[in-house]
Design an enzyme around this catalytic site. Structure first.
Site, PDB file in Angstrom:
ATOM      1  N   GLY A  42       0.951  -1.316   0.098  1.00  0.00           N
ATOM      2  CA  GLY A  42      -0.166   0.203  -0.024  1.00  0.00           C
ATOM      3  C   GLY A  42       0.644   1.316   0.029  1.00  0.00           C
ATOM      4  O   GLY A  42       0.388   2.338  -0.347  1.00  0.00           O
ATOM      5  N   GLU A  97       4.139   4.212   6.062  1.00  0.00           N
ATOM      6  CA  GLU A  97       2.998   3.145   6.183  1.00  0.00           C
ATOM      7  C   GLU A  97       1.938   4.043   5.206  1.00  0.00           C
ATOM      8  O   GLU A  97       2.020   5.068   5.200  1.00  0.00           O
ATOM      9  CB  GLU A  97       2.494   3.274   7.476  1.00  0.00           C
ATOM     10  CG  GLU A  97       2.661   1.815   8.050  1.00  0.00           C
ATOM     11  CD  GLU A  97       1.880   0.657   7.826  1.00  0.00           C
ATOM     12  OE1 GLU A  97       1.137   0.857   6.423  1.00  0.00           O
ATOM     13  OE2 GLU A  97       1.576  -0.306   8.440  1.00  0.00           O
ATOM     14  N   ASP A  98       1.139   3.316   4.725  1.00  0.00           N
ATOM     15  CA  ASP A  98      -0.144   3.798   4.119  1.00  0.00           C
ATOM     16  C   ASP A  98      -1.002   4.272   4.957  1.00  0.00           C
ATOM     17  O   ASP A  98      -1.774   5.476   5.056  1.00  0.00           O
ATOM     18  CB  ASP A  98      -0.558   2.802   2.974  1.00  0.00           C
ATOM     19  CG  ASP A  98      -1.000   1.444   3.312  1.00  0.00           C
ATOM     20  OD1 ASP A  98      -0.627   1.301   4.701  1.00  0.00           O
ATOM     21  OD2 ASP A  98      -1.365   0.580   2.779  1.00  0.00           O
ATOM     22  N   ASP A 101      -4.853   1.636  10.954  1.00  0.00           N
ATOM     23  CA  ASP A 101      -6.220   1.517  11.300  1.00  0.00           C
ATOM     24  C   ASP A 101      -6.488   0.925  12.781  1.00  0.00           C
ATOM     25  O   ASP A 101      -6.407   1.901  13.622  1.00  0.00           O
ATOM     26  CB  ASP A 101      -6.769   0.535  10.366  1.00  0.00           C
ATOM     27  CG  ASP A 101      -7.961   0.035  10.561  1.00  0.00           C
ATOM     28  OD1 ASP A 101      -8.945   0.939  10.790  1.00  0.00           O
ATOM     29  OD2 ASP A 101      -8.418  -1.011   9.843  1.00  0.00           O
ATOM     30  N   PHE A 150     -13.738   2.587   4.601  1.00  0.00           N
ATOM     31  CA  PHE A 150     -12.550   1.874   3.986  1.00  0.00           C
ATOM     32  C   PHE A 150     -12.353   2.591   2.927  1.00  0.00           C
ATOM     33  O   PHE A 150     -13.222   2.648   2.029  1.00  0.00           O
ATOM     34  CB  PHE A 150     -13.285   0.287   3.548  1.00  0.00           C
ATOM     35  CG  PHE A 150     -12.367  -0.572   3.210  1.00  0.00           C
ATOM     36  CD1 PHE A 150     -11.217  -1.235   3.837  1.00  0.00           C
ATOM     37  CD2 PHE A 150     -11.844  -0.751   1.710  1.00  0.00           C
ATOM     38  CE1 PHE A 150     -10.244  -2.160   3.381  1.00  0.00           C
ATOM     39  CE2 PHE A 150     -10.673  -1.457   1.153  1.00  0.00           C
ATOM     40  CZ  PHE A 150     -10.135  -2.133   2.200  1.00  0.00           C
ATOM     41  N   VAL A 151     -11.224   2.894   2.486  1.00  0.00           N
ATOM     42  CA  VAL A 151     -10.610   3.560   1.439  1.00  0.00           C
ATOM     43  C   VAL A 151      -9.858   2.923   0.495  1.00  0.00           C
ATOM     44  O   VAL A 151      -9.013   1.944   0.759  1.00  0.00           O
ATOM     45  CB  VAL A 151     -10.009   4.929   2.051  1.00  0.00           C
ATOM     46  CG1 VAL A 151     -10.865   5.949   2.559  1.00  0.00           C
ATOM     47  CG2 VAL A 151      -8.768   4.583   2.763  1.00  0.00           C
ATOM     48  N   ASP A 157      -5.562  -0.692  -1.792  1.00  0.00           N
ATOM     49  CA  ASP A 157      -6.398  -1.661  -2.724  1.00  0.00           C
ATOM     50  C   ASP A 157      -7.635  -2.349  -1.873  1.00  0.00           C
ATOM     51  O   ASP A 157      -7.674  -2.181  -0.569  1.00  0.00           O
ATOM     52  CB  ASP A 157      -5.609  -3.121  -2.884  1.00  0.00           C
ATOM     53  CG  ASP A 157      -5.295  -4.115  -2.023  1.00  0.00           C
ATOM     54  OD1 ASP A 157      -5.295  -3.579  -0.875  1.00  0.00           O
ATOM     55  OD2 ASP A 157      -5.607  -5.369  -2.109  1.00  0.00           O
ATOM     56  N   ARG A 163      -5.432  -0.004  -6.643  1.00  0.00           N
ATOM     57  CA  ARG A 163      -4.232   0.748  -6.176  1.00  0.00           C
ATOM     58  C   ARG A 163      -3.776   1.807  -7.123  1.00  0.00           C
ATOM     59  O   ARG A 163      -3.295   2.712  -6.688  1.00  0.00           O
ATOM     60  CB  ARG A 163      -3.058  -0.229  -6.083  1.00  0.00           C
ATOM     61  CG  ARG A 163      -3.105  -1.460  -5.096  1.00  0.00           C
ATOM     62  CD  ARG A 163      -1.900  -2.119  -5.181  1.00  0.00           C
ATOM     63  NE  ARG A 163      -2.008  -3.284  -4.184  1.00  0.00           N
ATOM     64  CZ  ARG A 163      -2.119  -3.496  -3.218  1.00  0.00           C
ATOM     65  NH1 ARG A 163      -2.070  -2.471  -2.182  1.00  0.00           N
ATOM     66  NH2 ARG A 163      -2.178  -4.913  -2.476  1.00  0.00           N
TER      67      ARG A 163
HETATM   68  P1  5GP Z   1      -4.051  -1.975  11.215  1.00  0.00           P
HETATM   69  O1  5GP Z   1      -3.118  -3.391  11.522  1.00  0.00           O
HETATM   70  O2  5GP Z   1      -3.699  -0.929  11.659  1.00  0.00           O
HETATM   71  O3  5GP Z   1      -5.507  -2.423  11.624  1.00  0.00           O
HETATM   72  O4  5GP Z   1      -4.141  -1.931   9.829  1.00  0.00           O
HETATM   73  C1  5GP Z   1      -2.959  -1.510   8.710  1.00  0.00           C
HETATM   74  C2  5GP Z   1      -3.283  -2.165   7.583  1.00  0.00           C
HETATM   75  O5  5GP Z   1      -4.446  -2.557   7.067  1.00  0.00           O
HETATM   76  C3  5GP Z   1      -2.913  -0.966   6.276  1.00  0.00           C
HETATM   77  O6  5GP Z   1      -1.305  -1.179   6.220  1.00  0.00           O
HETATM   78  C4  5GP Z   1      -3.443  -1.415   5.284  1.00  0.00           C
HETATM   79  O7  5GP Z   1      -3.045  -2.465   4.420  1.00  0.00           O
HETATM   80  C5  5GP Z   1      -4.928  -2.143   5.742  1.00  0.00           C
HETATM   81  N1  5GP Z   1      -5.911  -1.350   5.838  1.00  0.00           N
HETATM   82  C6  5GP Z   1      -6.520  -0.578   7.213  1.00  0.00           C
HETATM   83  N2  5GP Z   1      -7.513   0.194   6.828  1.00  0.00           N
HETATM   84  C7  5GP Z   1      -7.627   0.330   5.328  1.00  0.00           C
HETATM   85  C8  5GP Z   1      -8.518   0.829   4.334  1.00  0.00           C
HETATM   86  O8  5GP Z   1      -9.455   1.694   4.648  1.00  0.00           O
HETATM   87  N3  5GP Z   1      -8.287   0.677   3.060  1.00  0.00           N
HETATM   88  C9  5GP Z   1      -7.534  -0.188   2.624  1.00  0.00           C
HETATM   89  N4  5GP Z   1      -7.350  -0.509   1.375  1.00  0.00           N
HETATM   90  N5  5GP Z   1      -6.588  -1.010   3.588  1.00  0.00           N
HETATM   91  C10 5GP Z   1      -6.563  -0.641   4.740  1.00  0.00           C
END
Ligand code: 5GP
Length: 175
Positions: A42, A97-98, A101, A150-151, A157, A163
């Site tokens: 991402g 990081e992208d 969450d 969710f984006v 993606d 992407r």
């Molecule tokens: P976390 O471990 O913080 O819950 O999630 C981090 C990862 O979840 C991000 O690096 C990404 O790959 C994925 N992610 C979380 N939210 C989103 C979202 O809204 N859209 C997408 N495409 N990926 C997300």
């Protein structure tokens, strides 16, 4: 019915913010050599754009973890799918990081990389969803706080699609 995409951050808004973040990072690191660690997949476009605006001497490495698989919510287990190629001991490391969450992925990554004795370890993330946070983890440089939706786009993606959109959109799935 195709998925509905609602543009949320357009291309120029993203590019301006990435440029601002790069300036801030450049000020903070001075002439230090920086190792950028892109979290695949991402952060792909964010890393490419940020690094070109940094103007510092940087090297790049990549790590891939999975907690989502093909789903829209985290499985709660972080697995390393691809580890770094280089030794980061004694280096200034910036995780790129992208999106943060729940914070699980970043929390896990920071703990893992800290065991490898970098000289410094910081995080830059383009997006953060504060409402979704379960693991408190510090992001040193943040692009945008976004709502708990969710984006996709600009590297992000859904099941490997979207992407390559130049903007970030909220995904409304078809029924
Ligand atoms: P976390 O471990 O913080 O819950 O999630 C981090 C990862 O979840 C991000 O690096 C990404 O790959 C994925 N992610 C979380 N939210 C989103 C979202 O809204 N859209 C997408 N495409 N990926 C997300």
């Amino acid at each position: 019915m195709p998925d509905q995409l609602e543009c949320f951050l357009d291309e120029s808004v993203i590019q301006n913010r990435v440029r601002e973040m790069a300036l801030q990072i450049r000020e903070d690191y001075g002439n230090a050599h920086l190792v950028l660690i892109g979290v695949l997949k991402g952060s792909l476009f964010f890393l490419a754009d940020l690094s070109r605006h940094l103007g510092l001497e940087v090297s790049m490495d990549f790590i891939q973890v999975s907690s989502y698989g093909m789903e829209k919510s985290s499985s709660g287990v972080v697995q390393i799918r691809k580890d770094l190629d280089q030794n980061i001991e004694g280096k200034h490391v910036l995780i790129v990081e992208d999106i943060v969450d729940t914070g699980l992925t970043l929390d896990h990554l920071k703990s893992l990389l800290a065991t490898r004795s970098p000289k410094s370890l910081k995080v830059v993330s383009l997006l953060s969803k504060p409402e979704a946070r379960k693991f408190e983890t510090l992001v040193d440089y943040l692009g945008f706080e976004i709502p708990n939706k969710f984006v996709v786009g600009y590297g992000l993606d859904y099941a490997e699609r979207y992407r390559n959109l130049p903007y970030i959109a909220i995904l409304h799935e078809s029924a």
